[in-house]
Design a protein around this motif. Structure first.
Motif, PDB file in Angstrom:
ATOM      1  N   ILE A  99      90.931  47.702   5.270  1.00  0.00           N
ATOM      2  CA  ILE A  99      89.717  47.942   6.272  1.00  0.00           C
ATOM      3  C   ILE A  99      89.870  47.097   7.609  1.00  0.00           C
ATOM      4  O   ILE A  99      89.480  47.555   8.421  1.00  0.00           O
ATOM      5  N   ARG A 100      89.853  45.846   7.051  1.00  0.00           N
ATOM      6  CA  ARG A 100      90.019  44.907   8.051  1.00  0.00           C
ATOM      7  C   ARG A 100      91.012  45.227   9.216  1.00  0.00           C
ATOM      8  O   ARG A 100      90.986  45.170  10.534  1.00  0.00           O
ATOM      9  N   SER A 101      92.259  45.491   8.735  1.00  0.00           N
ATOM     10  CA  SER A 101      93.227  46.007   9.469  1.00  0.00           C
ATOM     11  C   SER A 101      93.149  47.201  10.339  1.00  0.00           C
ATOM     12  O   SER A 101      93.549  47.369  11.443  1.00  0.00           O
ATOM     13  N   HIS A 102      92.384  48.202   9.530  1.00  0.00           N
ATOM     14  CA  HIS A 102      92.260  49.284  10.401  1.00  0.00           C
ATOM     15  C   HIS A 102      91.077  49.161  11.522  1.00  0.00           C
ATOM     16  O   HIS A 102      91.289  49.564  12.616  1.00  0.00           O
ATOM     17  N   MET A 103      90.226  48.117  11.377  1.00  0.00           N
ATOM     18  CA  MET A 103      89.459  47.679  12.507  1.00  0.00           C
ATOM     19  C   MET A 103      89.934  47.048  13.792  1.00  0.00           C
ATOM     20  O   MET A 103      89.709  47.123  14.598  1.00  0.00           O
ATOM     21  N   ALA A 144      95.872  39.011  12.571  1.00  0.00           N
ATOM     22  CA  ALA A 144      97.087  39.600  12.934  1.00  0.00           C
ATOM     23  C   ALA A 144      97.297  41.109  12.204  1.00  0.00           C
ATOM     24  O   ALA A 144      96.482  40.933  11.184  1.00  0.00           O
ATOM     25  N   THR A 145      97.759  41.852  12.567  1.00  0.00           N
ATOM     26  CA  THR A 145      97.789  43.173  11.855  1.00  0.00           C
ATOM     27  C   THR A 145      99.102  43.919  12.472  1.00  0.00           C
ATOM     28  O   THR A 145      99.803  43.376  13.331  1.00  0.00           O
ATOM     29  N   GLU A 146      99.732  45.128  11.793  1.00  0.00           N
ATOM     30  CA  GLU A 146     100.692  45.690  12.063  1.00  0.00           C
ATOM     31  C   GLU A 146     100.198  47.210  12.784  1.00  0.00           C
ATOM     32  O   GLU A 146      99.761  47.864  12.157  1.00  0.00           O
ATOM     33  N   LEU A 147     100.839  47.525  13.847  1.00  0.00           N
ATOM     34  CA  LEU A 147     100.486  48.730  14.558  1.00  0.00           C
ATOM     35  C   LEU A 147     101.701  49.441  15.068  1.00  0.00           C
ATOM     36  O   LEU A 147     102.521  48.890  15.802  1.00  0.00           O
ATOM     37  N   GLU A 148     102.100  50.597  14.526  1.00  0.00           N
ATOM     38  CA  GLU A 148     103.175  51.419  15.312  1.00  0.00           C
ATOM     39  C   GLU A 148     104.484  50.645  14.962  1.00  0.00           C
ATOM     40  O   GLU A 148     105.252  50.662  15.974  1.00  0.00           O
ATOM     41  N   GLY A 149     104.522  49.787  13.836  1.00  0.00           N
ATOM     42  CA  GLY A 149     105.744  49.234  13.720  1.00  0.00           C
ATOM     43  C   GLY A 149     106.082  47.961  14.428  1.00  0.00           C
ATOM     44  O   GLY A 149     107.098  47.144  14.341  1.00  0.00           O
TER      45      GLY A 149
END
Length: 773
Positions: A376-380, A458-463
């Motif tokens: 959920i945190r990554s989505h935010m 940090a997160t991952e977005l579109e590769g």
């Protein structure tokens, strides 16, 4: 519950309620006699005062909203992005449509920040373009949407917008969504430095229901709002405008008058706004004054008698009515929670015990939810990067829900691109899992390194691995970002042999600046094609980020050259010429480069053509160079225009020579392979080996013959065929990118993203965002 089941236990809440009700019963009996004499004289004045108070609140609320709209219009009029589009003429180019898309995004932000605004339009007179938060239309469509239902002709509509300066409110009938609805339009012209240009008009649409939605009138009185031109802006309580509502009948700043409305005597109260000059009117039937007086009189007479006569019965009935929900609640809790309720005990004590058990269960559920907090945190965080947060949830609440406490209002974004996975590189089936592990390590290393001095998420977005850096208030400097990038890159190289390219955005203020920082970092990461892998690329050092906009830069990146090579290989003169013209336009017309630098560009373009002939293995290249002599042609030119003409002539001869060479050597095998690829491009197993087996030939022989006859590598042709089909699906189908990748033969979405960006220059997600209607 039957009457006999109500038992007055000493500890039960019924005893406490009974005492309270009896005490309250005595109060109105005592007060009724005290207020009787004064009530008769104040009823009429109180009703009038209530009407005037409602009108004042309505005036304050509407004037406040209108003031907010006028301030918003001034802010929008100063917007550089909105102002820049006023100079655009028809026909609109692709860049213009992209700019419209960006302006529409700004309009949506303005609209979301002001919920009483129904719609925002910007009418650009120069290009006859009307832009809203959802679409762009022309002025005639705007008339049909706002002015056609108000007995206003098209010429009168055009005359209104033809004024040099507009700043006024106009009643309109909105056909935006559903049936026609009365609304108010505030029109404001954007002031230009050059008075000869047509300019633009900002339009705010507010439905009359929005203006009056929070207005609560006593006795369900009808209310109306008249502007300074005697036009009815908004109303509730009647369909047709009474003749009594006219400026000539409502003199002065405020007042009260009586008149006939639809055959009924009516009391009309009104006030006038100091800021807008609008009149706010309330109308109630005059007989309500007499009814209220009679009602109060009878109420006083009967209240004492009724209170004494039936007070006890009413007390008992209400006691029963109020106790039934608690009794039902206790029975339900007792049956479901397993906690028994003992007769005669206190209900509140039982509820307290039951609630404690509920809170304990809630805590257990919270612990289970904690396990999913990371996702959920990554989505935010992805929403912060994209600028797409929940509109109904404040940002500070979203951050607090994920236990994120910001250090300062300074933010930047770092994007990490893996050039080589080092110890995690593998050729077996376990590679996807190893890459996920590497990404997990990368994100943790980035957060740990930045956390030594600042704060990072940090997160991952579109590769792509993205790291949001919240800089310390004491050190909001770009050099800190360089230190974070260098430390993380060196640590990963030393311990895991992972090679990275790091893109760094500029520093922006407030959470809203994170999405802009992400776009800057993406622009810097795309520049990796020019600078190469393993670099730290700063957005501030890109040509496009220079103070002069990179006007004296040199634009001929590698992916553009590769696209030109692909066009020339096919012998398509029209597409090749169009692309060369675009490159020259960017460098010469827009960039205003010098003639020597323009010649350098021309020689690079000639070099690209000759390199393409080398890749095709054309045997007549030497003869072609001797015959055409392109270098001497450019050396003899003295102007850029002459060089452009000579370059076009050389390109035409190159394309003609390629087509002639291909026509001489093309045979049936090449066409058969092309047909086979068209039929099987969606298969994940399609490769050179599969094609060789289908034709009973070795893969190397098929590949060699195909390139000799088509001038293109067989694997490149397969990728292009798949990408053409993928682009159609991205532009026209509501499918997920992963599903589109599988439907055109790519089992791995990362491979699909990499191949798509190699040939098209952008990611599939960005292509879908631009191409979607």
């Amino acid at each position: 519950m039957r009457l006999q089941r109500i038992r007055f236990y000493k500890r039960s809440v019924i005893v406490n309620w009974l005492i309270s009700y009896l005490s309250v019963l005595l109060v109105p009996i005592m007060i009724s006699g005290m207020i009787y004499a004064a009530t008769w004289h104040v009823v009429e004045s109180e009703v009038n005062r209530a009407n005037e108070s409602v009108l004042q609140k309505m005036e304050q609320a509407i004037d406040s909203n209108l003031g907010g709209i006028e301030r918003l219009s001034m802010e929008m009029a100063l917007s550089k992005r909105l102002g820049a589009f006023m100079n655009v003429n028809k026909p609109l180019t692709d860049n213009d449509y992209y700019e419209l898309f960006s302006i529409a995004s700004d309009l949506r932000v303005y609209k979301m920040a002001n919920d009483y605004i129904e719609q925002i339009y910007v009418y650009y007179k120069n290009s006859d373009t009307v832009l809203s938060t959802r679409e762009h239309i022309d002025s005639r469509a705007l008339f049909e949407r706002l002015g056609a239902k108000d007995d206003r002709g098209l010429e009168e509509w055009k005359s209104f917008f033809g004024k040099r300066y507009i700043q006024e409110y106009v009643p309109v009938t909105s056909l935006e969504d559903g049936p026609p609805a009365k609304a108010v339009m505030y029109a404001k012209s954007v002031i230009l430095d050059n008075p000869d240009l047509p300019g633009a008009v900002i339009l705010f649409i507010i439905k009359d229901a929005k203006l009056l939605e929070n207005i609560r009138t006593p006795n369900n009185a009808a209310v109306a709002v008249l502007d300074q031109h005697d036009r009815m802006v908004a109303s509730t309580g009647f369909d047709m405008r009474p003749s009594l509502l006219a400026h000539s009948r409502l003199p002065g700043k405020n007042g009260l008058l009586y008149g006939d409305v639809a055959g009924e005597q009516t009391a009309v109260s009104y006030i006038t706004s100091d800021s807008t000059g609008w009149k706010y009117v309330s109308m109630i039937p005059a007989e309500l004054f007499d009814e209220k007086m009679k009602y109060v009189k009878n109420l006083i007479y009967w209240s004492i008698g009724l209170s004494l006569a039936i007070g006890g019965l009413v007390t008992y009935l209400f006691l029963k009515k109020n106790y039934n929900p608690i009794s039902a609640l206790i029975r339900r809790l007792s049956s479901q929670s397993g906690i028994s309720f003992e007769e005669g005990s206190n209900e509140y004590g039982y509820l307290h015990e039951a609630l404690n058990n509920t809170f304990a269960e809630k805590e257990k559920i919270g612990q289970r939810l904690e396990r999913h907090r990371n996702a959920i945190r990554s989505h935010m965080l992805q929403g912060l990067l994209k600028g797409r947060l929940e509109p109904n949830v404040p940002v500070h609440e979203s951050l607090a829900a994920h236990n994120i406490r910001l250090m300062s209002p300074h933010f930047a974004v770092l994007l990490l691109h893996v050039d080589h996975y080092g110890k995690f590189a593998s050729t077996d089936d376990a590679q996807p899992q190893k890459e996920k592990l590497a990404h997990f390590i990368l994100m943790n290393v980035a957060e740990e390194v930045a956390g030594q001095r600042h704060q990072a998420f940090a997160t991952e977005l579109e590769g792509v691995l993205a790291c949001i850096v919240n800089l310390d208030e004491a050190r909001p400097e770009a050099s800190e970002l360089d230190w974070i990038a260098e430390e993380a890159r060196r640590f990963l190289l030393d311990h895991f042999h992972i090679r990275l390219t790091v893109a760094i955005s500029g520093i922006h203020r407030e959470v809203e600046g994170i999405s802009r920082a992400y776009q800057e970092a993406m622009a810097a990461l795309e520049y990796r094609l020019v600078m190469g892998s393993g670099e730290i690329i700063r957005y501030a050092e890109l040509p496009s980020a220079a103070p002069d906009g990179g006007s004296a830069g040199y634009y001929y990146p590698l992916h553009v050259e590769q696209q030109l090579v692909n066009f020339v290989k096919t012998g398509d003169y029209a597409k090749s010429k169009a692309m060369i013209d675009e490159i020259i336009e960017v460098n010469v017309t827009s960039a205003s480069v010098s003639v020597p630098l323009a010649k350098c560009l021309m020689f690079d373009l000639i070099s690209t053509m000759l390199k393409t002939m080398d890749e095709l293995g054309m045997s007549n290249k030497r003869e072609f160079v001797n015959r055409v002599n392109p270098a001497d042609r450019l050396i003899g030119c003295k102007t850029i225009k002459e060089m452009k003409i000579q370059l076009g002539d050389v390109l035409e001869q190159v394309c003609r020579s390629i087509l002639e060479d291909r026509n001489q050597g093309q045979n049936q095998l090449g066409q058969q392979v092309i047909d086979y690829v068209k039929r099987h491009y969606s298969s994940e197993n399609l490769n050179i080996t599969m094609i060789g087996e289908a034709f009973g030939l070795t893969p190397s022989y098929v590949s060699k013959q195909f390139k000799a006859h088509t001038g293109e590598a067989l694997l490149e042709f397969i990728n292009k065929m798949r990408l053409e089909e993928a682009k159609k699906l991205l532009a026209g189908q509501p499918m997920a990118i992963a599903e589109i990748a599988r439907s055109v033969g790519y089992a791995d979405i990362n491979t699909f993203n990499r191949v798509f960006k190699k040939y098209e220059g952008i990611t599939p997600g960005k292509f879908k965002e631009i191409a979607s209607p």
